[in-house]
Design an enzyme around this catalytic site. Structure first.
Site, PDB file in Angstrom:
ATOM      1  N   ARG A 238     -10.160 -11.800   2.044  1.00 37.34           N
ATOM      2  CA  ARG A 238     -11.023 -12.863   1.514  1.00 37.34           C
ATOM      3  C   ARG A 238     -10.326 -14.214   1.575  1.00 37.34           C
ATOM      4  O   ARG A 238     -10.966 -15.248   1.681  1.00 37.34           O
ATOM      5  CB  ARG A 238     -11.476 -12.493   0.093  1.00 37.34           C
TER       6      ARG A 238
ATOM      7  N   LYS B  67       0.838  -1.198   0.000  1.00 40.03           N
ATOM      8  CA  LYS B  67       0.000   0.000   0.000  1.00 40.03           C
ATOM      9  C   LYS B  67       0.877   1.252   0.000  1.00 40.03           C
ATOM     10  O   LYS B  67       2.007   1.208   0.475  1.00 40.03           O
ATOM     11  CB  LYS B  67      -0.859   0.030   1.275  1.00 40.03           C
TER      12      LYS B  67
HETATM   13 MN    MN Z   1      -5.478  -5.664   2.096  1.00 39.70          MN
END
Ligand code: MN
Ligand code: ZN
Length: 500
Positions: free
Chosen positions: A350, A276
């Site tokens: 997920r 990120k």
């Molecule tokens: Mn993530």
């Protein structure tokens, strides 16, 4: 942590101590007990209201210091809006608003649980007290110097009610739920160097004191189960992952199928190799808010001895870049046998949930399963910070969740699922891939989860917008909101407890 609003209940007529809080509405009238407190005050309130242009509007308050003729050092009149407009779900907010108006300078508070139309009912007075406690929470464990404005309110709250015993009884139950909310907030607010997977598991294990059975699965145990998706996420971290399964068996029939809750617990999410950007990355300490909610909920259910069998399962990992971290292009094998191609290592939640959901559906055969996860930024684009995204394969469960959302103020908004979305996660090289295109990112994430719940009635709550960093509310000023605990406790209480 400071959770320092101590609540007691006293009869309506009790002489006030410290700060006196009374409620009015746009009629600017008061209930009988409040009128008695103000009987010798003459037109003090009227004049102060005129000077401050206070008209009893919802969320507004009038603050009078050393009011003449009142047996209290300070009088706060809280507005509730149009006469007769206060609904059951508003009392918790009212308690929070009143507490917020007090600030940090009070040691004793008397809250008169009365509207101009008459005394609050016991469950309403209890909700008022819960609102006060939740608003009083501050996460300040790591501040060694506290400025005045940051000081927590430490006060004894006497809630003056018509029926002390009934209010006390209602509050005893609700306070357990409030403690669950505070526990969830606490976990979300903790820094990631303190709350790594093993420490998170230790804190969940504290629920044993309440009679919850807690099983902790380490890496070896998860390897044995074949949880390749969860382990793939966690393999780049110095801190090994865990799965924790909590069970509360409170139903009168111990063989009753359980209700189940699953939480995403990414203690810190750097994005992994698909790293990120640096801006706000510190907020990724809250990427375990789903798991925090499940722990808080299990606390609430066990502490209030809910007549239900419930399973809470959390996958707790850290997503780090490392020489051993998983790569885009890797293909992992889930416990279900299905394979997943990793497209983006930042779509890790997920993967964690896929294995935990499968484990719970197979091992515990639940009546339904609700998972919570700070899963996608896309849900913030869709719904902002007011609603969690709800995805489900079951209309009844969805409707129940929506109703509980309205009743608790922890609202959900149903989003679509369908084959045209599902096919977007098909992969060239494996059974599916963990990231599809940009559009409908919350939906394609939910589609992946659905491939791991069999035919179990299931709902997925994407809480990325509601669980952390949401704007302060009447009942929360801390970064972690504890979202979901009251929602799911309400769902269980309304529909899934055996009658006494
Ligand atoms: Mn993530
Ligand atoms: Zn994440």
């Amino acid at each position: 942590m400071t959770d320092a609003v101590k609540v007691g209940f006293v009869p309506l007529s009790t002489a006030p101590k410290g700060v006196l809080v009374v409620f009015t509405d746009e009629s600017m009238k008061f209930g009988p007990a409040s009128r008695k407190h103000l009987a010798n005050a003459g037109d003090v309130v009227k004049r102060a209201a005129a000077a401050a242009e206070f008209k009893g509007k919802s969320g507004s308050a009038l603050d009078i210091l050393a009011p003449q003729g009142v047996k209290a050092a300070r009088l706060i009149v809280v507005g509730t809006g149009k006469a007769g407009s206060v609904k059951d779900e508003d009392f918790i907010k009212l308690g929070g608003t009143a507490t917020g108006k007090i600030g940090s300078n009070a040691s004793a508070v008397t809250l008169v649980a009365e509207l101009p139309g008459g005394a609050m009912k016991p469950h309403q007075a209890a909700a008022l007290a819960v609102g006060a406690r939740l608003r009083g929470y501050k996460f300040d464990r790591y501040k060694t110097k506290t400025k005045d404005k940051d000081k927590a309110l430490v006060a004894q709250f006497s809630v003056a009610v018509a029926d002390v015993a009934a209010a006390r009884k209602a509050f005893t139950r609700d306070a357990h739920v409030a403690n669950g909310v505070v526990l969830a907030r606490e976990l979300v607010n903790e820094p990631p160097n303190v709350l790594y997977p093993a420490e998170f598991a230790r804190r969940a294990a504290q629920l044993r004191k309440l009679g919850v059975k807690v099983e902790i699965f380490d890496v070896k145990a998860m390897e044995k189960l074949g949880m390749g998706a969860l382990l793939g996420v966690s393999q780049g971290s110095y801190h090994p992952g865990r799965m924790v399964v909590m069970r509360w068996n409170g139903a009168s029939n111990k063989a009753d199928k359980p209700v189940a809750f699953v939480g995403k617990g990414v203690c810190f999410d750097t994005g992994g190799i698909s790293i990120k950007p640096a801006g706000s990355m510190e907020e990724m300490k809250g990427d375990m808010a789903g798991a925090a909610c499940v722990v808080g909920l299990m606390h609430a259910l066990a502490a209030r001895k809910a007549k239900v069998n419930a399973v809470g399962a959390i996958g707790i990992v850290e997503n780090m870049p490392d020489g051993n971290a998983q790569r885009p292009g890797d293909i992992v094998k889930t416990m279900s046998g299905q394979t997943i191609e990793i497209i983006n290592t930042d779509a890790e939640g997920r993967l964690v949930l896929a294995d935990v959901l499968w484990y719970v559906t197979q091992k515990h055969k639940p009546k339904f399963i609700v998972d919570l996860a700070t899963l996608t930024g896309a849900i913030l684009v869709a719904l902002g910070t007011e609603y969690a995204g709800l995805f489900s394969n079951n209309d009844q469960l969805s409707e129940r969740l929506s109703k509980s959302g309205d009743a608790t103020g922890e609202r959900v908004w149903r989003m679509p699922l369908g084959p045209e979305f599902d096919k977007q996660i098909d992969s060239k090289f494996a059974d599916m891939k963990n990231a599809a295109g940009r559009w409908g990112g919350s939906i394609t994430a939910a589609q992946l989860l659905q491939r791991f719940v069999d035919n179990t009635p299931w709902a997925h709550l994407d809480i990325a917008g509601t669980a952390m960093g949401a704007p302060a509310t009447d009942i929360n000023t801390s970064w972690g909101s504890g979202y979901g605990v009251r929602l799911l406790d309400h769902l269980v209480a309304q529909h899934y407890e055996t009658k006494r």
